[in-house]
Scaffold this motif. Structure first.
Motif, PDB file in Angstrom:
ATOM      1  N   UNK A  60      14.311 -12.095  37.149  1.00 32.18           N
ATOM      2  CA  UNK A  60      14.715 -12.022  35.741  1.00 32.18           C
ATOM      3  C   UNK A  60      14.713 -13.398  35.080  1.00 32.18           C
ATOM      4  N   UNK A  61      14.774 -14.473  35.891  1.00 33.29           N
ATOM      5  CA  UNK A  61      14.699 -15.836  35.323  1.00 33.29           C
ATOM      6  C   UNK A  61      13.386 -16.032  34.570  1.00 33.29           C
ATOM      7  N   UNK A  62      12.296 -15.469  35.111  1.00 38.96           N
ATOM      8  CA  UNK A  62      10.992 -15.589  34.441  1.00 38.96           C
ATOM      9  C   UNK A  62      11.006 -14.830  33.117  1.00 38.96           C
ATOM     10  N   UNK A  63      11.651 -13.662  33.104  1.00 38.19           N
ATOM     11  CA  UNK A  63      11.774 -12.887  31.862  1.00 38.19           C
ATOM     12  C   UNK A  63      12.517 -13.718  30.826  1.00 38.19           C
ATOM     13  N   UNK A  64      13.622 -14.339  31.253  1.00 33.99           N
ATOM     14  CA  UNK A  64      14.442 -15.161  30.351  1.00 33.99           C
ATOM     15  C   UNK A  64      13.633 -16.339  29.824  1.00 33.99           C
ATOM     16  N   UNK A  65      12.918 -17.003  30.729  1.00 33.70           N
ATOM     17  CA  UNK A  65      12.127 -18.173  30.332  1.00 33.70           C
ATOM     18  C   UNK A  65      11.078 -17.820  29.287  1.00 33.70           C
ATOM     19  N   UNK A  66      10.340 -16.751  29.530  1.00 37.92           N
ATOM     20  CA  UNK A  66       9.294 -16.353  28.583  1.00 37.92           C
ATOM     21  C   UNK A  66       9.897 -15.895  27.256  1.00 37.92           C
ATOM     22  N   UNK A  67      10.985 -15.140  27.333  1.00 38.79           N
ATOM     23  CA  UNK A  67      11.644 -14.649  26.122  1.00 38.79           C
ATOM     24  C   UNK A  67      12.192 -15.813  25.296  1.00 38.79           C
ATOM     25  N   UNK A  68      12.804 -16.781  25.963  1.00 39.53           N
ATOM     26  CA  UNK A  68      13.327 -17.960  25.267  1.00 39.53           C
ATOM     27  C   UNK A  68      12.213 -18.719  24.555  1.00 39.53           C
ATOM     28  N   UNK A  69      11.081 -18.888  25.250  1.00 35.67           N
ATOM     29  CA  UNK A  69       9.979 -19.629  24.631  1.00 35.67           C
ATOM     30  C   UNK A  69       9.410 -18.860  23.445  1.00 35.67           C
ATOM     31  N   UNK A  70       9.314 -17.553  23.559  1.00 30.68           N
ATOM     32  CA  UNK A  70       8.812 -16.742  22.439  1.00 30.68           C
ATOM     33  C   UNK A  70       9.741 -16.849  21.228  1.00 30.68           C
ATOM     34  N   UNK A  71      11.047 -16.841  21.481  1.00 30.69           N
ATOM     35  CA  UNK A  71      11.998 -16.987  20.372  1.00 30.69           C
ATOM     36  C   UNK A  71      11.957 -18.402  19.794  1.00 30.69           C
ATOM     37  N   UNK A  72      11.746 -19.391  20.663  1.00 38.50           N
ATOM     38  CA  UNK A  72      11.593 -20.770  20.181  1.00 38.50           C
ATOM     39  C   UNK A  72      10.349 -20.885  19.307  1.00 38.50           C
ATOM     40  N   UNK A  73       9.269 -20.198  19.697  1.00 33.96           N
ATOM     41  CA  UNK A  73       8.057 -20.196  18.883  1.00 33.96           C
ATOM     42  C   UNK A  73       8.342 -19.653  17.480  1.00 33.96           C
ATOM     43  N   UNK A  74       9.185 -18.616  17.393  1.00 28.26           N
ATOM     44  CA  UNK A  74       9.540 -18.051  16.079  1.00 28.26           C
ATOM     45  C   UNK A  74      10.243 -19.095  15.216  1.00 28.26           C
ATOM     46  N   UNK A  75      11.149 -19.862  15.835  1.00 26.90           N
ATOM     47  CA  UNK A  75      11.880 -20.902  15.092  1.00 26.90           C
ATOM     48  C   UNK A  75      10.920 -22.011  14.675  1.00 26.90           C
ATOM     49  N   UNK A  76      10.054 -22.431  15.595  1.00 26.68           N
ATOM     50  CA  UNK A  76       9.072 -23.480  15.298  1.00 26.68           C
ATOM     51  C   UNK A  76       8.144 -23.022  14.171  1.00 26.68           C
ATOM     52  N   UNK A  77       7.742 -21.766  14.215  1.00 27.39           N
ATOM     53  CA  UNK A  77       6.881 -21.215  13.161  1.00 27.39           C
ATOM     54  C   UNK A  77       7.574 -21.306  11.797  1.00 27.39           C
ATOM     55  N   UNK A  78       8.858 -20.936  11.762  1.00 32.06           N
ATOM     56  CA  UNK A  78       9.628 -21.014  10.519  1.00 32.06           C
ATOM     57  C   UNK A  78       9.684 -22.461  10.018  1.00 32.06           C
ATOM     58  N   UNK A  79       9.960 -23.401  10.928  1.00 34.69           N
ATOM     59  CA  UNK A  79      10.045 -24.818  10.554  1.00 34.69           C
ATOM     60  C   UNK A  79       8.701 -25.332  10.029  1.00 34.69           C
ATOM     61  N   UNK A  80       7.621 -24.969  10.708  1.00 35.37           N
ATOM     62  CA  UNK A  80       6.282 -25.411  10.274  1.00 35.37           C
ATOM     63  C   UNK A  80       5.995 -24.919   8.856  1.00 35.37           C
ATOM     64  N   UNK A  81       6.251 -23.633   8.614  1.00 41.01           N
ATOM     65  CA  UNK A  81       5.997 -23.058   7.284  1.00 41.01           C
ATOM     66  C   UNK A  81       6.853 -23.743   6.218  1.00 41.01           C
ATOM     67  N   UNK A  82       8.102 -24.013   6.569  1.00 38.29           N
ATOM     68  CA  UNK A  82       9.021 -24.667   5.630  1.00 38.29           C
ATOM     69  C   UNK A  82       8.530 -26.073   5.282  1.00 38.29           C
TER      70      UNK A  82
END
Length: 199
Positions: A60-82
């Motif tokens: 499940x650590x791998x699930x957490x790692x991938x999920x965290x990075x995907x959510x971080x990508x969403x935040x980075x995407x928001x920051x880039x657009x802003x």
């Protein structure tokens, strides 16, 4: 004075270009992570079916790692657009609002964690020059103005047992599998009493 205005304007257009490239790359960067998350969830489910609870928790650590990075990508995407939308404000950093400063610091922080987005390390140098040492230090440490959710998603503890149990429970529920973590508690207590454990 005109020379510095042109230079700043040139820097700003370079940041916009790099952030647009990062946005375009995000779609590509998400695909393998979504695939790895899906495979890892399948592995957790399969391990639970086979009764290997401890191994399922580890996976499940791998699930957490991938999920965290995907959510971080969403935040980075928001920051880039802003930052792209309000790029003109970067020419006057002393007049930037908190949202723009947080986005700039977030991009600087994410640059060292997001190897999937090679444009970010190039883009971070320009806001670093513009906003000065305080923002650079905060971005490096992941403190102050940097959004705490981004910091957690990129650098948080993926081995946290409660988080692993939560993810394992979610996978179990999706697969209609009953999970009993009390067995793990009993095994841990058994081991603490000096008895040998068997893998």
């Amino acid at each position: 004075m005109g020379f510095f205005s042109r230079k700043t304007s040139k820097q700003t257009s370079r940041v916009k270009k790099l952030l647009k490239l990062a946005l375009a790359r995000l779609a590509t960067a998400r695909r393998p992570r979504l695939a790895r998350k899906s495979i890892s969830r399948g592995d957790v489910s399969q391990l639970l079916v086979l009764g290997h609870l401890e191994r399922a928790l580890q996976r499940s650590e791998q699930v957490i790692e991938e999920d965290n990075m995907l959510q971080a990508f969403d935040i980075v995407e928001f920051y880039c657009k802003l930052l792209i939308e309000h790029a003109a404000q970067l020419d006057k950093p002393q007049e930037c609002g908190e949202e723009i400063r947080e986005a700039a610091a977030g991009i600087m922080f994410a640059a060292r964690w997001c190897g999937d987005l090679p444009e970010l390390p190039l883009a971070r140098t320009i806001p670093a020059d513009k906003f000065g040492n305080d923002v650079v230090v905060a971005a490096k440490e992941g403190s102050g103005i940097v959004g705490p959710m981004l910091v957690w998603k990129l650098s948080g503890d993926k081995t946290n047992m409660e988080l692993k149990k939560k993810v394992t429970k979610e996978v179990a529920a999706d697969s209609n599998i009953l999970v009993d973590f009390s067995e793990l508690q009993e095994e841990a207590e058994h081991d603490d009493n000096g008895n040998s454990s068997h893998c």
